[in-house]
Each structure stands twice: as C-alpha cells, then as structure tokens.
Design a protein around this motif. Structure first.
Motif: not given
Length: 143
Positions: A80-82, A95-97, A65-73, A32-34
């Motif tokens: 999150p890829l931030s 997942a992150a804590a 640069e300045d991009s954010r995405a999320t891997l959804v299982y 998911r490209v946020d």
C-alpha cells in the motif's frame, strides 16, 4: 555408465529452469489507484497514471494529497501507498507487517527457493553417483 549422462541431463535442466524462475514477475507491478490521483516517472518527468498501469522496478510513483494507491505484484503480494509523497518501486514486494501477501507471510521467494532446491537435488545426485565405481585392487608391485 549411463548415470553420469543422466546427471548431466538433470543439471542442464536445472540450469535452464533457473532463468524461468528468475523472470517470474520480472520486477514489474501493477499500480492500482484506490483514491485520488497518481503520477509515474521512469527516470524522466512524471506523467499521469491510472489504475492498471504497469510500473517497473526503480520507477517512482507520486501520490497527490488525499490519494491512496497499491502496488500489486504478480505473486499476489500488495504494497500500500497510503499518503502523499514519492515512492520508489522495489523489484520485489516489501509488504507491511501483518499483511497477507504471498511473500509477506513467509518472507520467502518461492521461485528462488525452487531454484536452490533443484540445484541442491542435482548436487546430491552427483554425489550419490560418485560411489558407483567398483574398486579394483591394483596388481602387486614387483621388485
């Protein structure tokens, strides 16, 4: 004498169900490209990717640069890829804590747990039927 047949049937059912649990998710995630843009590589060159792209375990995701995405299982867990960079797609959600994903909250893979529980139940049933044979005293020994 029907109990051993029942045990074999239960064991066969547990073994047949194990691959179904193992295939849950199949090591794929949805990208998911946020914000911004992302590219995906499956071992070759990077190609542009949009939201909804299916990525397999071992693929790489590159964020600009300045991009954010999320891997959804498939189990609902998200990773999150931030920041800009190249990320490897893990087979299971890492997942992150503090996140609220399905496996992140407990740290337990539900499908694997169900498989182990089924095999343990089949083993317990096998052990329980071992004592069902009545003891027959042997005849006396003659000299």
């Amino acid at each position: 004498m029907k109990k051993p047949h029942l045990f074999v049937l239960a064991l066969a059912g547990a073994l047949c169900a194990a691959p179904a649990f193992a295939q849950d998710g199949g090591g794929t995630a949805t990208l998911r490209v946020d914000v911004g843009s992302a590219m995906v590589s499956n071992g070759g060159e990077f190609v542009s990717a949009s939201s909804g792209t299916q990525v397999t375990a071992g693929s790489r995701v590159m964020l600009a640069e300045d991009s954010r995405a999320t891997l959804v299982y498939p189990n609902g867990c998200t990773q999150p890829l931030s920041s800009a960079g190249v990320y490897s797609v893990p087979a299971t959600c890492v997942a992150a804590a503090g996140s609220t994903g399905a496996t992140a909250a407990t740290g337990v893979d539900a499908g694997g747990l169900a498989t182990v529980a089924g095999i343990a139940a089949a083993g317990a049933a096998a052990l329980a039927t071992m004592d069902d044979v009545e003891y027959v005293e042997p005849p006396p020994v003659s000299r």
